[in-house]
Write a protein that holds these residues in place. Structure first.
Motif, short mmCIF file in Angstrom:
data_model
loop_
_atom_site.label_atom_id
_atom_site.label_comp_id
_atom_site.label_asym_id
_atom_site.label_seq_id
_atom_site.Cartn_x
_atom_site.Cartn_y
_atom_site.Cartn_z
N THR A 32 0.83 -1.20 0.00
CA THR A 32 0.00 0.00 0.00
C THR A 32 0.87 1.26 0.00
O THR A 32 0.61 2.21 -0.75
CB THR A 32 -0.95 0.01 1.21
N GLY A 73 2.60 1.57 -3.40
CA GLY A 73 1.61 1.98 -4.38
C GLY A 73 1.25 3.46 -4.27
O GLY A 73 1.11 4.15 -5.27
N GLY A 112 2.10 6.14 -7.12
CA GLY A 112 0.98 6.90 -7.67
C GLY A 112 1.21 8.40 -7.57
O GLY A 112 0.96 9.15 -8.51
N SER A 157 3.81 9.37 -10.06
CA SER A 157 3.24 9.36 -11.40
C SER A 157 2.45 10.63 -11.67
O SER A 157 2.60 11.27 -12.72
CB SER A 157 2.35 8.13 -11.57
N GLY A 211 2.43 4.59 -12.84
CA GLY A 211 1.00 4.38 -12.67
C GLY A 211 0.64 2.91 -12.65
O GLY A 211 -0.17 2.47 -11.84
N VAL A 212 1.24 2.14 -13.55
CA VAL A 212 0.98 0.69 -13.59
C VAL A 212 1.51 0.02 -12.33
O VAL A 212 0.85 -0.85 -11.75
CB VAL A 212 1.60 0.07 -14.87
N ALA A 261 1.84 1.42 -9.42
CA ALA A 261 0.94 1.82 -8.33
C ALA A 261 -0.33 0.98 -8.34
O ALA A 261 -0.76 0.48 -7.29
CB ALA A 261 0.60 3.30 -8.44
N LEU A 262 -0.93 0.83 -9.51
CA LEU A 262 -2.16 0.03 -9.61
C LEU A 262 -1.91 -1.43 -9.22
O LEU A 262 -2.73 -2.04 -8.52
CB LEU A 262 -2.73 0.11 -11.02
N LEU A 264 -1.39 -1.65 -5.35
CA LEU A 264 -2.64 -1.42 -4.61
C LEU A 264 -3.63 -2.56 -4.83
O LEU A 264 -4.35 -2.95 -3.91
CB LEU A 264 -3.24 -0.07 -5.00
N ALA A 265 -3.67 -3.11 -6.03
CA ALA A 265 -4.60 -4.22 -6.31
C ALA A 265 -4.19 -5.48 -5.54
O ALA A 265 -5.05 -6.16 -4.97
CB ALA A 265 -4.63 -4.51 -7.81
#
Length: 77
Positions: A14, A17, A21, A24, A43-44, A46-47, A50-51
């Motif tokens: 977390t 990420g 983010g 980014s 960005g990728v 971070a996603l 977080l996912a």
């Protein structure tokens, strides 16, 4: 798919990420010191971080056989 991301690992993902983010978005806004091509990459990242923190499952961990969940955790994993 079984959960293979433990609590401390989730916190770390977390944090990473969130930082990725923010970097980014700062790069997209032009206030970051990174080149513009770094914004979508961050960005990728971070996603993905977080996912995996939200779901508790990491595909790479599954492939490598890594499991950071405690063995004595109650309930189905």
């Amino acid at each position: 798919m079984n959960q293979n991301v433990g609590a401390m690992d989730k916190r770390l993902r977390t944090a990473v990420g969130a930082v990725a983010g923010a970097a980014s978005l700062a790069t997209l806004a032009g206030s970051g010191p990174l080149p513009a091509v770094a914004a979508p990459v961050l960005g990728v990242v971070a996603l993905a971080m977080l996912a995996t923190a939200a779901t508790g499952t990491c595909g790479l961990y599954s492939v490598l056989g890594v499991d950071t969940c405690p063995a004595d955790a109650g309930g189905p994993r």
